[in-house]
Scaffold this motif. Structure first.
Motif: not given
Length: 169
Positions: A7-36
């Motif tokens: 939730a609460d990523t608050h990112l603008r279009a200029r961002h082209s990557t997500l934090p490495k720690a986030l991507v590392h854990v999310l890689t392999g999940v079945d689904l990502i749920v984002h709360a806005g």
């Protein structure tokens, strides 16, 4: 089933990557749920490059995100009913999120869990048999000491876990 919760990523279009720690854990999940509070529709693609996405819009999201995702929904996943809402609009974010799906303190309207955001504060509570889970923010920690997000493991029960890190690069 393994779900990444953000939730609460608050990112603008200029961002082209997500934090490495986030991507590392999310890689392999079945689904990502984002709360806005995505802030920009282009950010959705960053998450969709990792896994399918279910989401709602938050109070800082524009018309395009609101039209795509709506502000409140119930997901039926692995035999569980999971409410998804941003959580803004009340004094207490957990209370506001709970009230969005549960009609009283003793009835949970067949909801097993509620995922919400808005406060940027990681939160986990079981209230009247309903798991309330706020992952915090992976990119905008505000007054929190660490960035955070979470996962849910859906099996015989729902197991929630928060992940914390210091560097959002």
């Amino acid at each position: 089933m393994r779900i990444g919760v953000v939730a609460d990523t608050h990112l603008r279009a200029r961002h082209s990557t997500l934090p490495k720690a986030l991507v590392h854990v999310l890689t392999g999940v079945d689904l990502i749920v984002h709360a806005g509070d995505w802030m920009d529709p282009s950010i959705v693609r960053l998450f969709e490059s990792i896994a399918p996405v279910e989401a709602v819009a938050g109070n800082n999201d524009g018309e395009e995100l609101a039209a795509r995702f709506g502000y409140r929904k119930v997901l039926e996943l692995a035999g569980f009913r999971i409410g998804l809402v941003h959580g803004d609009g009340g004094r207490s974010t957990p209370d506001t999120a709970y009230a969005a799906f549960c009609s009283s303190d003793s009835a949970h309207d067949s909801i097993d869990a509620i995922i919400f955001g808005h406060s940027h504060i990681p939160y986990e509570e079981v209230r009247h048999g309903v798991l309330l889970f706020n992952p915090g923010s992976p990119t905008d920690k505000r007054r929190q000491s660490l960035y955070s997000f979470g996962t849910l493991e859906l099996g015989d029960t729902i197991q929630a876990r928060h992940y914390y890190y210091e560097d959002k690069s």
